[in-house]
Design an enzyme around this catalytic site. Structure first.
Site, PDB file in Angstrom:
ATOM      1  N   LYS A 211      19.208  46.561  11.385  1.00 56.68           N
ATOM      2  CA  LYS A 211      19.744  47.327  10.882  1.00 56.68           C
ATOM      3  C   LYS A 211      21.153  47.181  11.906  1.00 56.68           C
ATOM      4  CE  LYS A 211      20.146  52.008  13.487  1.00 56.68           C
ATOM      5  NZ  LYS A 211      19.361  52.804  14.758  1.00 56.68           N
ATOM      6  N   GLU A 217      17.576  36.600  16.581  1.00 53.84           N
ATOM      7  CA  GLU A 217      16.512  36.136  16.440  1.00 53.84           C
ATOM      8  C   GLU A 217      16.107  36.160  14.747  1.00 53.84           C
ATOM      9  OE1 GLU A 217      15.903  38.642  18.525  1.00 53.84           O
ATOM     10  OE2 GLU A 217      13.996  38.379  20.028  1.00 53.84           O
ATOM     11  N   GLY A 273      14.735  52.203  14.708  1.00 56.76           N
ATOM     12  CA  GLY A 273      14.472  50.893  13.996  1.00 56.76           C
ATOM     13  C   GLY A 273      13.622  50.913  14.009  1.00 56.76           C
ATOM     14  N   ARG A 274      12.401  51.970  14.822  1.00 59.26           N
ATOM     15  CA  ARG A 274      11.134  51.844  14.944  1.00 59.26           C
ATOM     16  C   ARG A 274      10.610  52.987  13.911  1.00 59.26           C
ATOM     17  NH1 ARG A 274      13.114  52.774  19.402  1.00 59.26           N
ATOM     18  NH2 ARG A 274      12.739  54.923  20.906  1.00 59.26           N
ATOM     19  N   GLU A 359       7.857  52.166  22.819  1.00 59.20           N
ATOM     20  CA  GLU A 359       9.575  51.747  22.444  1.00 59.20           C
ATOM     21  C   GLU A 359       9.562  52.857  23.235  1.00 59.20           C
ATOM     22  OE1 GLU A 359      12.021  48.289  21.029  1.00 59.20           O
ATOM     23  OE2 GLU A 359      12.191  50.043  19.454  1.00 59.20           O
ATOM     24  N   HIS A 390     -17.175  43.801  18.898  1.00 62.04           N
ATOM     25  CA  HIS A 390     -17.980  42.433  19.708  1.00 62.04           C
ATOM     26  C   HIS A 390     -17.031  41.905  20.719  1.00 62.04           C
ATOM     27  CE1 HIS A 390     -21.291  42.736  16.540  1.00 62.04           C
ATOM     28  NE2 HIS A 390     -20.435  43.336  16.222  1.00 62.04           N
ATOM     29  N   LYS A 514      17.323  40.370  26.645  1.00 63.94           N
ATOM     30  CA  LYS A 514      18.503  39.812  25.219  1.00 63.94           C
ATOM     31  C   LYS A 514      19.175  38.977  26.574  1.00 63.94           C
ATOM     32  CE  LYS A 514      17.638  43.329  21.858  1.00 63.94           C
ATOM     33  NZ  LYS A 514      18.791  44.624  20.952  1.00 63.94           N
TER      34      LYS A 514
HETATM   35  O1  LIG Z   1      16.517  45.731  12.937  1.00 58.18           O
HETATM   36  P1  LIG Z   1      17.579  45.433  14.139  1.00 58.18           P
HETATM   37  O2  LIG Z   1      19.146  45.891  14.563  1.00 58.18           O
HETATM   38  O3  LIG Z   1      17.621  43.825  14.014  1.00 58.18           O
HETATM   39  O4  LIG Z   1      16.809  45.469  15.559  1.00 58.18           O
HETATM   40  C1  LIG Z   1      15.245  44.617  15.481  1.00 58.18           C
HETATM   41  C2  LIG Z   1      14.847  45.896  17.109  1.00 58.18           C
HETATM   42  O5  LIG Z   1      15.652  44.753  18.011  1.00 58.18           O
HETATM   43  C3  LIG Z   1      15.604  46.820  18.279  1.00 58.18           C
HETATM   44  O6  LIG Z   1      16.381  47.045  18.978  1.00 58.18           O
HETATM   45  C4  LIG Z   1      14.479  45.863  20.246  1.00 58.18           C
HETATM   46  O7  LIG Z   1      15.309  45.221  20.368  1.00 58.18           O
HETATM   47  C5  LIG Z   1      14.263  47.520  18.222  1.00 58.18           C
HETATM   48  O8  LIG Z   1      14.043  48.541  18.358  1.00 58.18           O
HETATM   49  C6  LIG Z   1      15.163  47.219  16.565  1.00 58.18           C
HETATM   50  O9  LIG Z   1      13.411  47.777  15.972  1.00 58.18           O
END
Ligand SMILES: O=P(O)(O)OC[C@H]1O[C@](O)(CO)[C@@H](O)[C@@H]1O
Length: 550
Positions: A211, A217, A273-274, A359, A390, A514
């Site tokens: 987003k 990452e 995002g979620r 979240e 199990h 972060k």
């Molecule tokens: O889509 P982006 O901006 O890479 O963010 C990834 C994820 O990181 C977050 O901001 C949490 O760190 C989530 O809410 C989001 O889904």
């Protein structure tokens, strides 16, 4: 209702009434509740779309449900719901509208944000995604060397990974082209390594989902993927255009990375995002299952949106599920909620719900910034049945904790299983029904004794029962049904956030880690002296460096 004027939740008379009712209910057992009301099994059921819900094994009576609905009215859940659907900026800490429901609105709907109807933009992106997905599926989108794309690698994290990865897994039997899909999220290089090591770069498309397009990452993995591609193809930067597309709200950063913005699929800041996998973030899924199935999934979402918006409180299923969670958190001190899908295809469902729920509702200040003194979001966990039986079901059956559970099951197995395997479905579902029965009704000491169990083992073999469950049963796992299930949980989470008076749409809690990671990295790589590093972390970093031989 103006949030600022809201009475604190636990000072509402409706909350007090629920507390009194909880005391009266005491240790009332589901065995007694069923005995007292022969209609209970039929009465406590609900229907939304193809989903049949049985909540008769919940620790509730007519009075409980009435009091919970009164609490929902007192906290104006439906008022906030309507504000969300209207596009008002109910995510107050980020000053944003919350409009994932617009992602599945029909073409002729009108939903305005800052005076602009967003629905045409939604459909323009869906159409662009469909055209692109069809080209890839037909082998018409070729890579730098002219070979058709055979592999799609989605790189994203959190909401830009969990949704499409979960839905791909859930709907993989609808993936009808000879294409390979991989989902990379972890900044641990092993994730990308395992995803690409057996792939031909000439046949590989990277879908970079972010987003913000600033998530460390994702940008790190995308950069490594670009290096892998260009090295493998022995090509220059111009090869990127054919092998990289972006899903983002941030065109500037996408261009900066070197992806042609004509190959960018857009979404907007009013999609959390979620809550985003039915936006452009679903592109990999759409390539896998095809645009028609993707749209069927959106229809499923929409059906539950419409139900949530229009159904009265008495039959409103997301409201009901939300209220049950408030009941157990607030009055039974339940700390967690287990979700148990009896479908192997839903192996990532709970991981997806963890972000959606935790979240969203893992907050401890209310909308005005005051500390809450009531339980908010639970720890969400679970894995597909029967594996958990199990492993950790022992604790649910005989442990000391109150763990409300959702059991999700399907009448028919998915797709064309190998001959002979279809018959296993009845055994799977026999376990499904057996577990909720055992959890609710248990086994009394007398029943244990009647089996001839020696007295010293009676306590060990007794099942107290009275563990609350909701059963969600439906015909089969299709895109339409998956959309319904996800929307159901989205709105359940909404209801709870509304009652707890928290902002379910921000996520400030992920920021500190972060920032600190960025600060710590030079200490690991260069041995830099990091300002503000505590004594424990300083010693651990030193240990790490010596283990790395630095
Ligand atoms: O889509 P982006 O901006 O890479 O963010 C990834 C994820 O990181 C977050 O901001 C949490 O760190 C989530 O809410 C989001 O889904």
């Amino acid at each position: 209702m103006n949030a600022a004027s809201r009475t604190r939740l636990n000072q509402l008379p409706e909350w007090t009434a629920l507390g009194k009712h909880r005391e009266q209910l005491g240790e009332a057992h589901l065995r007694e509740l069923f005995a007292a009301d022969p209609q209970r099994a039929e009465k406590y059921t609900a229907q939304v779309g193809g989903l049949h819900l049985d909540y008769s094994k919940q620790l509730v009576t007519d009075e409980t449900l009435e009091l919970l609905r009164e609490l929902a009215a007192a906290t104006d859940v439906f008022g906030l719901r309507d504000a969300m659907f209207r596009g008002e900026k109910i995510n107050t800490t980020e000053d944003r509208a919350v409009l994932h429901t617009a992602l599945r609105a029909p073409r002729d709907a009108v939903i305005e944000v800052d005076g602009e109807n967003v629905v045409p933009k939604v459909h323009a992106v869906l159409d662009k995604m469909s055209a692109f997905a069809e080209r890839v599926r037909a082998g018409e989108w070729t890579g730098h060397t002219g070979k058709p794309i055979k592999n799609v690698v989605n790189i994203g994290i959190g909401g830009s990974d969990l949704g499409p990865a979960m839905a791909y897994e859930a709907l993989r039997s609808f993936a009808d082209r000879d294409l390979t899909f991989r989902f990379v999220s972890n900044v641990d290089g092993a994730d990308l390594h395992e995803a690409v090591r057996d792939l031909d770069p000439a046949e590989t498309l990277f879908v970079i989902a972010s987003k913000t397009f600033t998530t460390i990452e994702t940008i790190t993995n995308a950069t490594s993927a670009r290096n892998w591609l260009l090295t493998g193809l022995q090509a220059g930067q111009d090869a990127v255009a054919k092998h990289f597309v972006a899903l983002s709200t941030n065109a500037e950063k996408v261009a900066e990375f070197g992806i042609d913005t004509t190959n960018m699929f857009e979404f907007w800041d009013w999609v959390g995002g979620r809550y985003s996998y039915d936006s452009a973030i679903g592109l990999s899924l759409m390539i896998a299952i095809g645009p028609a199935h993707f749209r069927e999934m959106l229809d499923g979402f929409r059906l539950v949106d419409e139900h949530f918006r229009a159904a009265p409180a008495e039959s409103n299923v997301p409201l009901l599920l939300g209220l049950l969670g408030v009941w157990y958190g607030g009055f039974f001190d339940a700390q967690s909620h287990v979700v148990l899908p009896y479908s192997h295809y839903l192996s990532k469902f709970t991981a997806y719900l963890q972000q959606l729920d935790m979240e969203s509702n893992g907050k401890s200040v209310d909308r005005e910034g005051n500390p809450v003194d009531w339980q908010t979001g639970p720890v969400v966990w679970g894995t597909p049945g029967t594996n958990g039986q199990h492993a950790y079901y022992q604790l649910i059956h005989q442990g000391t904790k109150v763990i409300p559970a959702d059991f999700i099951g399907f009448a028919k197995p998915v797709g064309d299983l190998l001959p002979g395997l279809v018959a296993q479905h009845d055994l799977l579902m026999a376990n499904f029904f057996a577990q909720t029965q055992a959890l609710a009704f248990g086994k009394t000491p007398d029943e244990v004794r009647a089996e001839g169990v020696p007295e010293e083992l009676v306590a060990h073999k007794t099942f107290r029962g009275n563990h609350p469950t909701t059963t969600i049963l439906t015909a089969e796992l299709t895109p339409f049904v998956l959309g319904q299930l996800i929307a159901l949980y989205e709105h359940k989470v909404f209801v709870q956030g509304a009652i707890w008076n928290i902002d379910s749409f921000d996520q400030w809690g992920v920021e500190l880690g972060k920032v600190l990671a960025k600060r710590v990295e030079p200490a690991l790589t260069e041995g830099a002296d990091v300002e503000g590093l505590d004594a424990s972390s300083r010693a651990l970093v030193a240990k790490y460096r010596s283990l790395r031989g630095r």
